[in-house]
Design a protein around this motif. Structure first.
Motif, PDB file in Angstrom:
ATOM      1  N   GLY A  99      40.395 -13.905   1.646  1.00  0.00           N
ATOM      2  CA  GLY A  99      41.046 -14.749   0.643  1.00  0.00           C
ATOM      3  C   GLY A  99      40.046 -15.583  -0.119  1.00  0.00           C
ATOM      4  N   LEU A 100      39.112 -16.191   0.578  1.00  0.00           N
ATOM      5  CA  LEU A 100      38.086 -17.006  -0.073  1.00  0.00           C
ATOM      6  C   LEU A 100      37.166 -16.152  -0.934  1.00  0.00           C
ATOM      7  CD1 LEU A 100      36.967 -19.848  -0.381  1.00  0.00           C
ATOM      8  CD2 LEU A 100      35.486 -19.403   1.581  1.00  0.00           C
ATOM      9  N   PHE A 101      36.812 -14.971  -0.447  1.00  0.00           N
ATOM     10  CA  PHE A 101      35.970 -14.063  -1.229  1.00  0.00           C
ATOM     11  C   PHE A 101      36.670 -13.659  -2.526  1.00  0.00           C
ATOM     12  CE2 PHE A 101      34.394  -9.746  -2.207  1.00  0.00           C
ATOM     13  CZ  PHE A 101      33.075 -10.076  -2.448  1.00  0.00           C
ATOM     14  N   PHE A 102      37.961 -13.364  -2.445  1.00  0.00           N
ATOM     15  CA  PHE A 102      38.727 -13.015  -3.635  1.00  0.00           C
ATOM     16  C   PHE A 102      38.728 -14.166  -4.636  1.00  0.00           C
ATOM     17  CE2 PHE A 102      42.700 -13.144  -6.008  1.00  0.00           C
ATOM     18  CZ  PHE A 102      42.663 -11.917  -6.633  1.00  0.00           C
ATOM     19  N   ILE A 103      38.926 -15.391  -4.139  1.00  0.00           N
ATOM     20  CA  ILE A 103      38.950 -16.563  -5.023  1.00  0.00           C
ATOM     21  C   ILE A 103      37.601 -16.752  -5.709  1.00  0.00           C
ATOM     22  CG2 ILE A 103      39.133 -19.075  -5.031  1.00  0.00           C
ATOM     23  CD1 ILE A 103      41.242 -18.667  -2.749  1.00  0.00           C
ATOM     24  N   ILE A 104      36.520 -16.591  -4.967  1.00  0.00           N
ATOM     25  CA  ILE A 104      35.182 -16.747  -5.551  1.00  0.00           C
ATOM     26  C   ILE A 104      34.932 -15.685  -6.610  1.00  0.00           C
ATOM     27  CG2 ILE A 104      32.710 -16.579  -5.040  1.00  0.00           C
ATOM     28  CD1 ILE A 104      33.376 -17.925  -2.329  1.00  0.00           C
ATOM     29  N   ILE A 105      35.283 -14.440  -6.325  1.00  0.00           N
ATOM     30  CA  ILE A 105      35.094 -13.362  -7.312  1.00  0.00           C
ATOM     31  C   ILE A 105      35.927 -13.621  -8.560  1.00  0.00           C
ATOM     32  CG2 ILE A 105      35.530 -10.908  -7.756  1.00  0.00           C
ATOM     33  CD1 ILE A 105      33.074 -11.397  -6.062  1.00  0.00           C
ATOM     34  N   MET A 106      37.168 -14.058  -8.380  1.00  0.00           N
ATOM     35  CA  MET A 106      38.037 -14.305  -9.540  1.00  0.00           C
ATOM     36  C   MET A 106      37.567 -15.498 -10.367  1.00  0.00           C
ATOM     37  SD  MET A 106      40.319 -11.989  -9.839  1.00  0.00           S
ATOM     38  CE  MET A 106      41.587 -12.673 -10.859  1.00  0.00           C
ATOM     39  N   THR A 107      37.054 -16.540  -9.732  1.00  0.00           N
ATOM     40  CA  THR A 107      36.664 -17.723 -10.488  1.00  0.00           C
ATOM     41  C   THR A 107      35.283 -17.609 -11.109  1.00  0.00           C
ATOM     42  OG1 THR A 107      35.928 -18.803  -8.447  1.00  0.00           O
ATOM     43  CG2 THR A 107      38.127 -19.346  -9.231  1.00  0.00           C
ATOM     44  N   PHE A 108      34.376 -16.910 -10.469  1.00  0.00           N
ATOM     45  CA  PHE A 108      33.011 -16.820 -10.980  1.00  0.00           C
ATOM     46  C   PHE A 108      32.659 -15.425 -11.495  1.00  0.00           C
ATOM     47  CE2 PHE A 108      32.798 -20.531  -8.231  1.00  0.00           C
ATOM     48  CZ  PHE A 108      32.164 -21.422  -9.065  1.00  0.00           C
ATOM     49  N   GLY A 109      33.622 -14.523 -11.534  1.00  0.00           N
ATOM     50  CA  GLY A 109      33.363 -13.181 -12.040  1.00  0.00           C
ATOM     51  C   GLY A 109      33.032 -13.199 -13.522  1.00  0.00           C
ATOM     52  N   VAL A 110      32.440 -12.118 -13.966  1.00  0.00           N
ATOM     53  CA  VAL A 110      31.972 -12.009 -15.347  1.00  0.00           C
ATOM     54  C   VAL A 110      33.109 -12.202 -16.347  1.00  0.00           C
ATOM     55  CG1 VAL A 110      30.907 -10.440 -17.005  1.00  0.00           C
ATOM     56  CG2 VAL A 110      30.103 -10.473 -14.643  1.00  0.00           C
ATOM     57  N   TYR A 111      34.262 -11.678 -16.052  1.00  0.00           N
ATOM     58  CA  TYR A 111      35.380 -11.737 -16.992  1.00  0.00           C
ATOM     59  C   TYR A 111      36.349 -12.883 -16.704  1.00  0.00           C
ATOM     60  CZ  TYR A 111      33.706  -7.226 -18.491  1.00  0.00           C
ATOM     61  OH  TYR A 111      32.928  -6.225 -18.971  1.00  0.00           O
ATOM     62  N   SER A 112      35.962 -13.834 -15.881  1.00  0.00           N
ATOM     63  CA  SER A 112      36.896 -14.906 -15.514  1.00  0.00           C
ATOM     64  C   SER A 112      37.232 -15.819 -16.690  1.00  0.00           C
ATOM     65  CB  SER A 112      36.328 -15.729 -14.363  1.00  0.00           C
ATOM     66  OG  SER A 112      35.245 -16.503 -14.781  1.00  0.00           O
ATOM     67  N   PHE A 113      36.422 -15.794 -17.743  1.00  0.00           N
ATOM     68  CA  PHE A 113      36.733 -16.647 -18.898  1.00  0.00           C
ATOM     69  C   PHE A 113      38.043 -16.247 -19.559  1.00  0.00           C
ATOM     70  CE2 PHE A 113      34.631 -13.145 -20.968  1.00  0.00           C
ATOM     71  CZ  PHE A 113      35.244 -13.052 -22.209  1.00  0.00           C
ATOM     72  N   TYR A 114      38.479 -14.987 -19.356  1.00  0.00           N
ATOM     73  CA  TYR A 114      39.754 -14.546 -19.925  1.00  0.00           C
ATOM     74  C   TYR A 114      40.909 -15.414 -19.433  1.00  0.00           C
ATOM     75  CZ  TYR A 114      38.034 -10.237 -22.006  1.00  0.00           C
ATOM     76  OH  TYR A 114      37.388  -9.329 -22.792  1.00  0.00           O
ATOM     77  N   PHE A 115      40.777 -15.963 -18.228  1.00  0.00           N
ATOM     78  CA  PHE A 115      41.857 -16.752 -17.656  1.00  0.00           C
ATOM     79  C   PHE A 115      41.912 -18.168 -18.219  1.00  0.00           C
ATOM     80  CE2 PHE A 115      40.841 -13.609 -14.298  1.00  0.00           C
ATOM     81  CZ  PHE A 115      42.021 -12.901 -14.376  1.00  0.00           C
ATOM     82  N   SER A 116      41.039 -18.482 -19.159  1.00  0.00           N
ATOM     83  CA  SER A 116      41.094 -19.787 -19.815  1.00  0.00           C
ATOM     84  C   SER A 116      41.324 -19.649 -21.321  1.00  0.00           C
ATOM     85  CB  SER A 116      39.816 -20.575 -19.566  1.00  0.00           C
ATOM     86  OG  SER A 116      39.767 -20.993 -18.238  1.00  0.00           O
ATOM     87  N   LEU A 117      41.639 -18.471 -21.780  1.00  0.00           N
ATOM     88  CA  LEU A 117      41.922 -18.257 -23.193  1.00  0.00           C
ATOM     89  C   LEU A 117      43.410 -18.482 -23.476  1.00  0.00           C
ATOM     90  CD1 LEU A 117      40.032 -14.896 -23.871  1.00  0.00           C
ATOM     91  CD2 LEU A 117      39.199 -17.200 -24.239  1.00  0.00           C
ATOM     92  N   ILE A 118      43.735 -18.698 -24.729  1.00  0.00           N
ATOM     93  CA  ILE A 118      45.147 -18.703 -25.122  1.00  0.00           C
ATOM     94  C   ILE A 118      45.572 -17.244 -25.167  1.00  0.00           C
ATOM     95  CG2 ILE A 118      46.816 -19.316 -26.901  1.00  0.00           C
ATOM     96  CD1 ILE A 118      44.986 -21.488 -27.826  1.00  0.00           C
ATOM     97  N   ASN A 119      45.986 -16.767 -24.014  1.00  0.00           N
ATOM     98  CA  ASN A 119      46.294 -15.353 -23.860  1.00  0.00           C
ATOM     99  C   ASN A 119      47.134 -15.209 -22.601  1.00  0.00           C
ATOM    100  OD1 ASN A 119      46.217 -12.582 -24.158  1.00  0.00           O
ATOM    101  ND2 ASN A 119      44.026 -12.570 -24.605  1.00  0.00           N
ATOM    102  N   THR A 120      47.935 -14.184 -22.534  1.00  0.00           N
ATOM    103  CA  THR A 120      48.773 -14.002 -21.359  1.00  0.00           C
ATOM    104  C   THR A 120      48.092 -13.145 -20.302  1.00  0.00           C
ATOM    105  OG1 THR A 120      49.856 -12.101 -22.388  1.00  0.00           O
ATOM    106  CG2 THR A 120      50.923 -14.242 -22.617  1.00  0.00           C
ATOM    107  N   SER A 121      46.877 -12.731 -20.529  1.00  0.00           N
ATOM    108  CA  SER A 121      46.187 -11.897 -19.536  1.00  0.00           C
ATOM    109  C   SER A 121      45.884 -12.725 -18.320  1.00  0.00           C
ATOM    110  CB  SER A 121      44.885 -11.374 -20.111  1.00  0.00           C
ATOM    111  OG  SER A 121      45.151 -10.573 -21.225  1.00  0.00           O
TER     112      SER A 121
END
Length: 161
Positions: free
Chosen positions: A139-161
């Motif tokens: 679970g922690l590994f997944f969180i780290i990959i999702m927050t610091f992954g290369v494409y994680s900036f998509y989760f802060s865009l005005i976008n539904t992705s």
């Protein structure tokens, strides 16, 4: 290692609140994005605006137009025939309602709302991993990959992705 409940993790006789870990990692990743933007602006890439203006590109313009002006009518469709009808209304409506209460820049507000939804996604994903695999490290590994992954900036865009 033993999981006492879904949000309290005991490791080496210390208890850790997983929600605080998730929020901290999400905030750290967004701060690292900001620092990367500040350091790289003008050196690694060209930018004309703020971090929020630079990151909210692609479909964010369509969502921004829905938030600020509503859906296109047949009278105000773009010259090339494009309209914002293809985008579902829930996400722009949430941002618009918050914007009525907190009237700040749409790009900033959209990024904040998207980041809050991202933190919710991380919490739900963590719960799913704990429920199905009973493994805090995964679970922690997944969180780290999702927050610091290369494409994680998509989760802060005005976008539904």
């Amino acid at each position: 290692m033993e999981v006492n409940n879904k949000f309290l993790y005991t490791y080496k006789n210390k208890k850790y609140n997983v929600i605080l870990i998730i929020i901290s990692l999400a905030v750290l990743s967004r701060l690292s994005m900001y620092l990367t933007y500040i350091v790289g602006k003008g050196v690694l890439f060209q930018s004309n605006g703020s971090l929020f203006d630079s990151f909210n590109i692609w479909d964010a313009g369509w969502y921004r137009s829905i938030i600020e002006m509503g859906y296109n009518t047949h009278y105000n469709v773009n010259i090339d025939g494009q309209a914002n009808w293809a985008f579902f209304p829930l996400y722009p409506m949430i941002i618009k309602l918050i914007h009525i209460v907190i009237p700040i820049n749409t790009n900033v507000l959209g990024s904040i709302v998207s980041t809050i939804f991202f933190i919710g996604l991380l919490i739900m994903s963590y719960l799913y991993i704990i429920e199905t695999r009973k493994n805090f490290k995964e679970g922690l590994f997944f969180i780290i990959i999702m927050t610091f992954g290369v494409y994680s900036f998509y989760f802060s865009l005005i976008n539904t992705s």
